[in-house]
Design an enzyme around this catalytic site. Structure first.
Site, short mmCIF file in Angstrom:
data_model
loop_
_atom_site.label_atom_id
_atom_site.label_comp_id
_atom_site.label_asym_id
_atom_site.label_seq_id
_atom_site.Cartn_x
_atom_site.Cartn_y
_atom_site.Cartn_z
N THR A 151 -15.90 -3.41 4.13
CA THR A 151 -16.98 -4.70 3.09
C THR A 151 -16.48 -4.61 1.33
OG1 THR A 151 -18.54 -2.80 2.13
CG2 THR A 151 -19.64 -4.64 4.22
N TYR A 152 -17.09 -5.33 0.43
CA TYR A 152 -16.69 -4.89 -0.73
C TYR A 152 -16.84 -3.54 -1.29
CZ TYR A 152 -16.53 -5.35 -5.85
OH TYR A 152 -16.18 -6.04 -7.37
N MET A 153 -15.70 -2.90 -2.23
CA MET A 153 -15.83 -1.67 -2.29
C MET A 153 -15.36 -1.36 -3.64
SD MET A 153 -13.11 -2.79 -2.35
CE MET A 153 -12.08 -3.20 -1.35
#
Length: 611
Positions: free
Chosen positions: A12-14
Site C-alpha cells: 500500500t501507499y508508503m
C-alpha cells in the site's frame, strides 16, 4: 510489478505514519495466519494499534501487503534482491502484528556441579519460550545495548526440568568489563527523539540525512560516530545559542507548530515571538571577537582537542617549541590546532574526531622518512600539516609535495605509494584528434584527467595511475557532451528571429517550463498556447522589454521596443513595424557620434598649456 503477465501493486501507499490497518486487511491477515501457521496463532480478537507520535500523518493506513496470501517465497522470482528484502520485511511485520502473543517464561536455573566431592554452584538466568506466537513469523533485530523482546539481556535458555541430570559438554571462561553506553544508531536515535518530543516521523529521515551530508557524523557498523566538524558545531551552538539547542525548546516549538496546524495559534505571533529573542541573541554574538569564540571552544572541546598525555604534562603546551600554547585556529579549509608562537613555531595539527589516539599520534611534526627517490636521490618524507598529512620530496620551497588522497591513511603510506603520488601528474598519451597530451593528476577536488586546459573527474585515485588512453578519451568526450553545466549539450534553438537593436541574436528556445525568447542573459517565457514559429521580431522585442522592466533593468532598453505596442489597425501595425525597424538603424549612428566625448579634448589642451 509484473507478476506472470499481471500488473499488481504489492504494498500500500508508503508515505504514511499510520499504524492502523483497514478492517478487510486485518481479516485477510488473520485468515493467512490460520492457513500458514495454524489456528493457535490466531488471537481471539483482532489487534488494533494507535500511534504515540503527535501530529502524525495518518491519512493513509499503515504500509502493508496488498494481499497477505502472496508470501515472499511466491513473489521472489519476480523481484530483485533489494525489492525482495523490502517486501519480506513488510509482509512479516504485517503478519506478526496480528498474531498471538508469544509465551516466554523467565527462568533462573540453579545448577550444582559435583566432581569427586568438590562442589560448585552455577546459575543461569534467561528465558524459555513456551509458545513462539508472533516470533514464528518475525523477530525484531535489536541494536547493541537494547533489550530482547522479553526484556531479558541474558538470552534464551533451552527447556530445563527440575532435578534433571545435566551432562557437561564444555566450559567457557569469559571476563566482562563495564562498558560505556553504546553509541546511537539511526534507529535508537529516532527512538530517543520520539521520547524527547523532537521532530515528527515524516522529518526523521531528512534529519539523519542532513547529519550525514554535512559530515557531522559517519556511520560505522550501523553506529553514528561524531566527526570533528559535528563536535565543533555542537560546541559553538551550546556556548552561544544554548537556549535554541535545548531539548525542551525544540519540543515546545514542535507543540506550537502542532497548535498552528490545528488553528489554535496564529503563526505570525509565534514567528514574531521567536524572532524577537533570536535576533537579540544574534546581535549579542556579533559583538564577540574571534578570540572569544576560540577560547570558549578550546574549553568546551578540551578532551577532544587537547587529550591527556601519558607523561602527565600540560596537553596545551606545544611539544615542538616547548613554550607555545596550543589553541584552535581558523583556516581556509576549516578549524585546526596551531601553536601560539607562530610563525616562529609552525606546528599545526588537524582537528581529530578521535579523542584518544588521533591527536596524540600527531603531536609531533617530525617528518617520517620513507626512503630516497631513485632518480633524484632526495629524501622522501611523510609529514602532517594544517591541511592534513602529505608526502614531500626534498626540502625548502622548491620541494615537491602531494596531499594524501581520500581513503589513504598515513599508516598505509609506504615508499612505493609516496613515489607514485610524487610522480603526478602522469602523461597518459596524445589525444587522437588534437595530438596534444592527456594527463592525470590529483587536485583539490579529487582525481582528474586534463586535456587542453579542460578537466574531467575520475572515480578513484587508482584510476589516475592505471587509466589508459582509450578510456581517457571516452571520459573527456562524456564530459564535453554534458556541456559547462554538466546537464548535456545546449539544445538547438527552435527559431532564430534576428538581431536585437542593441546587438546580439534573438532566438526562441525550448525550456523546462515551455518555449521562451532568449536574448543574451534575458529569457522571456512565451504566453501559453503561442506557437514558437509564429513569434515575430516585434513580439520578441516586446517580451524582452517587459522582462527587463520586471527585473528592474534599464528603461532605455524597454523604450527601444515600446513603439511596437500600438496594434489598433493594420495600418498602425505597419507603422509600428516601420518605426521599430527604423530605430535600430538610427541607434548605432547616435552611439557612433557620441563615442568621441568633447570633454576629453579640453583636458588635453589644458595640459599642453601648462607644459
Amino acid at each position: 510489478m509484473d507478476l506472470g503477465g499481471e500488473t499488481v501493486g504489492l504494498i500500500t501507499y508508503m508515505r504514511t505514519d499510520g499504524v492502523q490497518m483497514a478492517a478487510e486487511a486485518i481479516d485477510a491477515a488473520r485468515s493467512a495466519i490460520g492457513d500458514q501457521f495454524g489456528s493457535r496463532y490466531v488471537p481471539d480478537k483482532a489487534r488494533l494499534y494507535s500511534t504515540k507520535a503527535k501530529n502524525a500523518q495518518e491519512a493513509h493506513e499503515a504500509v502493508r501487503p496488498t494481499d497477505f496470501t502472496r508470501t515472499p517465497d511466491q513473489v521472489k522470482r519476480f523481484l530483485d534482491a533489494d525489492q525482495l528484502r523490502l517486501y519480506d520485511l513488510i509482509w512479516k511485520r504485517g503478519i506478526a502484528s496480528q498474531m498471538a502473543s508469544a509465551e516466554i517464561e523467565r527462568t533462573t536455573a540453579e545448577i550444582t556441579a559435583d566432581n569427586g566431592g568438590q562442589k560448585a554452584g552455577l546459575r543461569a538466568v534467561g528465558s524459555v519460550i513456551r509458545f513462539d506466537g508472533f516470533i514464528a513469523a518475525y523477530t525484531d533485530q535489536k541494536e547493541d545495548g537494547e533489550q530482547s523482546d522479553d526484556g531479558d539481556e541474558d538470552g534464551r535458555l533451552p527447556e530445563i526440568n527440575a532435578r534433571e541430570n545435566l551432562a557437561k559438554q564444555k566450559i567457557n571462561s569469559t571476563q566482562h568489563f563495564t562498558e560505556p553506553p553504546p553509541r546511537y544508531s539511526e534507529a535508537t536515535l529516532i527512538k530517543k527523539m520520539e521520547e524527547l518530543g523532537i521532530g515528527r516521523p515524516s522529518t526523521y529521515a531528512a534529519t539523519l540525512k542532513t547529519l550525514s551530508d554535512r559530515e557531522y557524523v559517519v556511520i560505522d557498523k550501523r553506529k553514528l560516530i561524531p566527526e570533528a566538524k559535528g563536535r565543533l558545531v555542537t560546541a559553538f551552538l551550546e556556548s552561544f545559542f544554548t537556549r535554541y539547542v535545548e531539548y525542551d525548546f525544540t519540543a515546545s516549538l514542535e507543540e506550537k507548530l502542532d497548535q498552528i496546524s490545528a488553528g489554535e495559534l496564529n503563526w505570525k505571533d509565534v514567528l514574531r515571538d521567536f524572532w524577537k529573542d533570536f535576533f537579540a541573541q544574534i546581535e549579542d554574538t556579533k559583538e564577540l571577537r574571534v578570540t572569544n569564540v576560540l577560547d570558549a571552544l578550546n574549553e568546551e572541546l578540551a578532551p577532544l582537542v587537547f587529550p591527556k598525555r601519558e607523561d602527565g604534562s600540560d596537553p596545551r603546551i606545544c611539544q615542538v617549541c616547548g613554550t607555545g600554547k596550543l589553541s584552535l585556529k581558523l583556516g581556509k579549509y576549516g578549524a585546526f590546532v596551531g601553536c601560539s608562537n607562530y610563525p616562529e613555531c609552525n606546528f599545526t595539527r588537524q582537528l581529530s574526531s578521535d579523542s584518544n589516539g588521533g591527536a596524540e599520534a600527531s603531536a609531533s611534526n617530525e617528518p617520517q622518512a620513507l626512503g630516497k627517490d631513485p632518480h633524484t636521490g632526495e629524501e622522501i618524507t611523510l609529514r602532517t600539516g594544517r591541511f592534513g598529512p602529505y608526502v614531500q620530496r626534498g626540502d625548502g620551497k622548491e620541494a615537491k609535495r602531494s596531499s594524501l588522497p581520500k581513503g589513504w591513511t598515513p599508516a598505509s603510506i609506504d615508499h612505493e605509494k609516496a613515489l607514485a603520488l610524487l610522480s603526478l601528474p602522469r602523461d597518459i598519451g596524445a589525444h587522437p584528434e588534437s595530438g596534444k597530451m592527456i594527463s592525470s593528476g590529483l587536485g583539490r577536488y579529487g582525481p582528474f584527467i586534463l586535456h587542453e586546459g579542460k578537466y574531467a573527474n575520475v572515480e578513484t585515485i587508482e584510476d589516475v595511475f592505471s587509466i589508459g588512453l582509450n578510456r581517457a578519451v571516452s571520459v573527456l568526450a562524456d564530459k564535453a557532451s554534458k556541456g559547462p553545466g554538466g546537464r548535456g549539450a545546449a539544445a538547438a534553438p527552435l527559431k532564430e528571429i534576428g538581431d536585437h537593436p542593441d546587438g546580439g541574436a534573438i532566438t526562441v528556445k525550448d525550456g523546462k517550463y515551455g518555449p521562451y525568447v532568449n536574448w543574451g542573459k534575458v529569457n522571456a517565457t512565451l504566453t501559453k498556447g503561442k506557437d514558437p514559429q509564429s513569434v515575430t521580431i516585434e513580439d520578441a522585442l516586446l517580451l524582452i522589454a517587459e522582462r527587463i522592466a520586471k527585473d528592474g533593468g534599464k528603461p532605455a532598453k524597454a523604450k527601444a521596443t515600446k513603439t511596437a505596442k500600438p496594434k489598433a489597425t493594420k495600418a498602425a501595425k505597419a507603422d509600428g513595424a516601420e518605426a521599430t525597424t527604423a530605430k535600430p538603424k538610427a541607434a548605432p549612428k547616435k552611439k557612433a557620434a557620441a563615442k568621441p566625448k568633447a570633454p576629453a579634448k579640453p583636458k588635453t589642451a589644458a595640459k599642453a598649456k601648462k607644459d
